[in-house]
Motif scaffolding. Structure first.
Motif, PDB file in Angstrom:
ATOM      1  N   ASN A 267       0.774  -1.333   0.061  1.00 31.09           N
ATOM      2  CA  ASN A 267       0.080   0.011   0.145  1.00 31.09           C
ATOM      3  C   ASN A 267       0.913   1.296   0.051  1.00 31.09           C
ATOM      4  OD1 ASN A 267      -2.072   2.081   0.588  1.00 31.09           O
ATOM      5  ND2 ASN A 267      -1.440   1.825   2.662  1.00 31.09           N
ATOM      6  N   SER A 268       0.724   2.200  -0.957  1.00 31.85           N
ATOM      7  CA  SER A 268       1.173   3.370  -1.060  1.00 31.85           C
ATOM      8  C   SER A 268       0.263   4.574  -1.082  1.00 31.85           C
ATOM      9  CB  SER A 268       2.480   3.495  -2.145  1.00 31.85           C
ATOM     10  OG  SER A 268       1.791   3.465  -3.224  1.00 31.85           O
ATOM     11  N   VAL A 269      -0.907   4.402  -0.891  1.00 22.44           N
ATOM     12  CA  VAL A 269      -1.930   5.266  -1.141  1.00 22.44           C
ATOM     13  C   VAL A 269      -2.544   5.646   0.032  1.00 22.44           C
ATOM     14  CG1 VAL A 269      -4.035   5.879  -2.393  1.00 22.44           C
ATOM     15  CG2 VAL A 269      -2.221   4.533  -3.498  1.00 22.44           C
ATOM     16  N   GLY A 270      -3.102   4.556   0.905  1.00 17.90           N
ATOM     17  CA  GLY A 270      -4.003   4.867   2.196  1.00 17.90           C
ATOM     18  C   GLY A 270      -5.340   5.030   1.605  1.00 17.90           C
ATOM     19  N   GLY A 271      -6.243   5.318   2.786  1.00 16.58           N
ATOM     20  CA  GLY A 271      -7.938   5.866   2.473  1.00 16.58           C
ATOM     21  C   GLY A 271      -8.337   4.094   1.998  1.00 16.58           C
ATOM     22  N   VAL A 272      -9.302   4.373   1.145  1.00 14.31           N
ATOM     23  CA  VAL A 272     -10.119   3.475   0.551  1.00 14.31           C
ATOM     24  C   VAL A 272      -9.338   2.398  -0.383  1.00 14.31           C
ATOM     25  CG1 VAL A 272     -12.313   2.796  -0.808  1.00 14.31           C
ATOM     26  CG2 VAL A 272     -12.158   4.768   0.600  1.00 14.31           C
ATOM     27  N   SER A 273      -8.237   2.897  -0.762  1.00 15.56           N
ATOM     28  CA  SER A 273      -7.456   2.269  -1.727  1.00 15.56           C
ATOM     29  C   SER A 273      -6.648   1.061  -0.904  1.00 15.56           C
ATOM     30  CB  SER A 273      -6.511   3.254  -2.274  1.00 15.56           C
ATOM     31  OG  SER A 273      -5.703   2.222  -3.262  1.00 15.56           O
ATOM     32  N   ALA A 274      -6.396   1.505   0.502  1.00 21.34           N
ATOM     33  CA  ALA A 274      -5.638   0.662   1.305  1.00 21.34           C
ATOM     34  C   ALA A 274      -6.378  -0.582   1.624  1.00 21.34           C
ATOM     35  CB  ALA A 274      -5.113   1.301   2.489  1.00 21.34           C
ATOM     36  N   GLU A 275      -7.651  -0.082   1.907  1.00 15.72           N
ATOM     37  CA  GLU A 275      -8.782  -1.206   2.395  1.00 15.72           C
ATOM     38  C   GLU A 275      -9.011  -2.147   1.136  1.00 15.72           C
ATOM     39  OE1 GLU A 275     -11.977   0.842   4.035  1.00 15.72           O
ATOM     40  OE2 GLU A 275     -13.389  -0.743   4.098  1.00 15.72           O
ATOM     41  N   ASN A 276      -8.958  -1.827  -0.147  1.00 13.24           N
ATOM     42  CA  ASN A 276      -9.152  -2.688  -1.195  1.00 13.24           C
ATOM     43  C   ASN A 276      -7.993  -3.494  -1.196  1.00 13.24           C
ATOM     44  OD1 ASN A 276     -11.469  -1.327  -2.101  1.00 13.24           O
ATOM     45  ND2 ASN A 276     -10.665   0.244  -3.518  1.00 13.24           N
ATOM     46  N   VAL A 277      -6.772  -3.372  -0.934  1.00  9.28           N
ATOM     47  CA  VAL A 277      -5.633  -4.257  -1.045  1.00  9.28           C
ATOM     48  C   VAL A 277      -5.836  -5.232   0.106  1.00  9.28           C
ATOM     49  CG1 VAL A 277      -3.147  -4.537  -0.441  1.00  9.28           C
ATOM     50  CG2 VAL A 277      -4.235  -2.441  -2.057  1.00  9.28           C
ATOM     51  N   ALA A 278      -6.149  -4.766   1.397  1.00 10.83           N
ATOM     52  CA  ALA A 278      -6.368  -5.568   2.635  1.00 10.83           C
ATOM     53  C   ALA A 278      -7.181  -6.532   2.404  1.00 10.83           C
ATOM     54  CB  ALA A 278      -6.720  -4.683   3.820  1.00 10.83           C
ATOM     55  N   LYS A 279      -8.573  -6.116   1.470  1.00 13.51           N
ATOM     56  CA  LYS A 279      -9.390  -7.122   1.803  1.00 13.51           C
ATOM     57  C   LYS A 279      -9.279  -8.171   0.974  1.00 13.51           C
ATOM     58  CE  LYS A 279     -13.708  -4.237   2.627  1.00 13.51           C
ATOM     59  NZ  LYS A 279     -14.386  -3.268   2.063  1.00 13.51           N
ATOM     60  N   LEU A 280      -8.260  -8.068   0.008  1.00 14.82           N
ATOM     61  CA  LEU A 280      -8.002  -9.031  -0.993  1.00 14.82           C
ATOM     62  C   LEU A 280      -6.987 -10.297  -0.540  1.00 14.82           C
ATOM     63  CD1 LEU A 280      -7.719  -7.205  -4.407  1.00 14.82           C
ATOM     64  CD2 LEU A 280      -9.484  -8.961  -3.820  1.00 14.82           C
ATOM     65  N   LEU A 281      -6.564  -9.988   0.786  1.00 14.19           N
ATOM     66  CA  LEU A 281      -5.393 -10.616   1.415  1.00 14.19           C
ATOM     67  C   LEU A 281      -5.917 -12.021   1.884  1.00 14.19           C
ATOM     68  CD1 LEU A 281      -3.048  -8.039   3.132  1.00 14.19           C
ATOM     69  CD2 LEU A 281      -3.025  -8.995   1.015  1.00 14.19           C
ATOM     70  N   ALA A 282      -5.070 -13.088   1.763  1.00 16.43           N
ATOM     71  CA  ALA A 282      -5.350 -14.494   2.468  1.00 16.43           C
ATOM     72  C   ALA A 282      -4.880 -14.423   3.895  1.00 16.43           C
ATOM     73  CB  ALA A 282      -4.330 -15.454   1.620  1.00 16.43           C
ATOM     74  N   PRO A 283      -5.621 -15.464   4.462  1.00 16.50           N
ATOM     75  CA  PRO A 283      -5.134 -15.500   5.896  1.00 16.50           C
ATOM     76  C   PRO A 283      -3.660 -15.366   6.442  1.00 16.50           C
ATOM     77  CG  PRO A 283      -6.946 -17.155   5.197  1.00 16.50           C
ATOM     78  CD  PRO A 283      -6.307 -16.551   3.855  1.00 16.50           C
ATOM     79  N   LYS A 284      -3.271 -14.865   7.120  1.00 17.49           N
ATOM     80  CA  LYS A 284      -1.678 -14.877   7.614  1.00 17.49           C
ATOM     81  C   LYS A 284      -0.930 -13.935   6.721  1.00 17.49           C
ATOM     82  CE  LYS A 284      -1.706 -18.646  10.954  1.00 17.49           C
ATOM     83  NZ  LYS A 284      -2.057 -17.550  12.071  1.00 17.49           N
ATOM     84  N   ALA A 285      -1.678 -13.263   5.640  1.00 21.03           N
ATOM     85  CA  ALA A 285      -0.855 -12.452   4.856  1.00 21.03           C
ATOM     86  C   ALA A 285      -0.291 -11.412   5.501  1.00 21.03           C
ATOM     87  CB  ALA A 285      -1.611 -12.125   3.764  1.00 21.03           C
ATOM     88  N   SER A 286       0.858 -10.505   4.889  1.00 19.66           N
ATOM     89  CA  SER A 286       1.095  -9.299   5.250  1.00 19.66           C
ATOM     90  C   SER A 286       0.818  -8.226   4.543  1.00 19.66           C
ATOM     91  CB  SER A 286       2.885  -9.354   5.222  1.00 19.66           C
ATOM     92  OG  SER A 286       3.405 -10.206   6.149  1.00 19.66           O
ATOM     93  N   PHE A 287       0.347  -7.050   5.135  1.00 24.61           N
ATOM     94  CA  PHE A 287       0.015  -5.902   4.652  1.00 24.61           C
ATOM     95  C   PHE A 287       1.020  -5.003   5.000  1.00 24.61           C
ATOM     96  CE2 PHE A 287      -2.314  -1.737   5.038  1.00 24.61           C
ATOM     97  CZ  PHE A 287      -2.919  -1.673   3.782  1.00 24.61           C
ATOM     98  N   VAL A 288       1.691  -4.441   3.847  1.00 26.88           N
ATOM     99  CA  VAL A 288       2.857  -3.394   4.077  1.00 26.88           C
ATOM    100  C   VAL A 288       2.668  -2.062   3.487  1.00 26.88           C
ATOM    101  CG1 VAL A 288       5.565  -3.235   3.592  1.00 26.88           C
ATOM    102  CG2 VAL A 288       4.435  -5.409   3.897  1.00 26.88           C
ATOM    103  N   THR A 289       2.646  -1.007   4.400  1.00 24.60           N
ATOM    104  CA  THR A 289       2.524   0.257   3.923  1.00 24.60           C
ATOM    105  C   THR A 289       3.892   0.999   3.595  1.00 24.60           C
ATOM    106  OG1 THR A 289       0.265   0.455   4.993  1.00 24.60           O
ATOM    107  CG2 THR A 289       1.678   2.515   4.455  1.00 24.60           C
TER     108      THR A 289
END
Ligand code: NDP
Length: 350
Positions: free
Chosen positions: A226-248
């Motif tokens: 994630n290099s945007v934040g806001g709704v765009s960050a949420e869009n990335v996070a919602k696609l993640l598999a269990p135990k995935a890493s979300f990196v900003t």
């Protein structure tokens, strides 16, 4: 010749071109090196530093901006063994600025030699854009071929590097994009990102399309960038598999990175941050840096990793370069051709 600023503010208002620096021809100390800066990229962090809106600011003003560059060695001090006259090098200490100039003189230890044959476009964006991409793909989760990464700001320089490196590692990748204003421009951008190796290049409003959803469900997104934040960050996070890493690693929308609570509880995802400056200055050893630069140089020399840049002459075109760097929907990364006073720059690597 160099660009500098005496006070923080709008880069187009505060930057000044200076033609001479007093110690440019002074004899070198034993550990010093004199370089010709061939090309220096203009990155969002440079703009933020000039504006005074970055965690790391120059300790005093006036200051010369610029944290990413490719240089050619002109002369080395008597005790310098790692750099040779004529070879190309890149900075390996980060955040201190000073690259938007035609010649550079200082400690040789701040630079590392680049293997011969790296094209100038790839070299000019190696230590910030490409290194950031590689570190994020390698340092947060052990990805295996077939795993997938999803990222927003898919048109950015870092994201383009992520896409190409992911492909080289046999990873799947999905780039989320924002619309450019016309269907033709949207189509052209999508085609560009797919050509770099992305499995899917989607405008964020397409995420809920019925033909897109099943394709996304098939993919095992173990890393989200994630290099945007806001709704765009949420869009990335919602696609993640269990135990995935979300990196900003960036916040282009200037909004907070929001992650739905349920993703922590029911998917146990980890949310982390990454800052290349910290890695360069505090984390990576000399050997780590050599290994990283070698790996990226190999990809660049083989044509697997290339960078979309537009070159601007430091002396005559720096304003256009800055204008492009701060614009939305830019077609390429703005890079200053510094070289010599006439704007000349070596076209090929030694
Ligand atoms: P570029 O200048 O190449 O591209 C900027 C990107 O941001 C484009 O994709 C652009 O989309 C998008 N963008 C700009 N404004 C917005 C907005 N308001 N909402 C959504 N998207 C937006 O960027 P870089 O690749 O050089 O850097 C990308 C980000 O990564 C920056 O935030 C930068 O500071 C950060 N970064 C962080 C590093 C770290 O170590 N943490 C290292 C390197 C970069 P469009 O094409 O549609 O205009």
């Amino acid at each position: 010749m160099h660009l500098c600023y005496n006070c923080h503010g709008d880069p187009l208002q505060v930057l000044r071109l200076k033609k001479k620096k007093k110690d440019e021809g002074a004899p070198l100390g034993p550990q010093e090196v004199r370089l010709r800066i061939l090309a220096a990229a203009i990155n969002p962090a440079d703009i933020n530093q000039i504006e005074g809106r970055y965690p790391l600011l120059p300790s005093s003003l006036p200051a010369v901006p610029g944290n990413e560059a490719t240089a050619q060695v002109l002369e080395v001090g008597s005790a310098v063994a790692a750099l040779k006259a004529g070879s190309w090098c890149v900075p390996v200490s980060a955040g201190g600025g000073g690259m938007w100039r035609s010649t550079w003189r200082g400690p040789a230890a701040s630079w590392m030699a680049l293997p011969a044959g790296v094209p100038l476009d790839a070299a000019a964006t190696l230590t910030v854009s490409s290194c950031t991409a590689l570190r994020m793909l390698e340092d947060f989760v052990r990805l295996k071929p077939g795993d997938a990464v999803v990222q927003n700001a898919g048109s950015s320089a870092v994201s383009r590097a992520v896409t190409q490196i992911a492909r080289a590692k046999d990873l799947h990748s999905v780039s989320l994009l924002r619309r450019r204003g016309t269907p033709e421009a949207d189509d052209a951008l999508r085609a560009e990102i797919l050509a770099l190796g992305a499995d899917l290049a989607l405008f964020e409003d397409e995420l809920r399309d019925s033909d897109v959803k099943p394709r996304l469900r098939e993919m095992n997104f173990r890393l989200g960038l994630n290099s945007v934040g806001g709704v765009s960050a949420e869009n990335v996070a919602k696609l993640l598999a269990p135990k995935a890493s979300f990196v900003t690693y960036g916040g282009m929308s200037k909004g907070p990175a929001t992650i739905p609570t349920g993703l922590f509880i029911f998917k146990d995802i980890s949310a982390r941050g990454f800052w290349m400056t910290r890695w360069m200055n505090e984390v990576g050893t000399t050997e780590d840096k050599k290994r990283m630069l070698l790996a990226l140089s190999d990809l660049a020399r083989s044509g697997t990793l290339h960078s979309t840049v537009k070159l601007f002459d430091l002396e005559t075109e720096w304003r256009q370069a800055v204008e492009m760097a701060v614009a939305n929907h830019k077609p390429a990364k703005a890079v200053l051709r510094c070289g010599n006073a006439s704007g000349g720059v070596a076209a090929i690597s030694p």
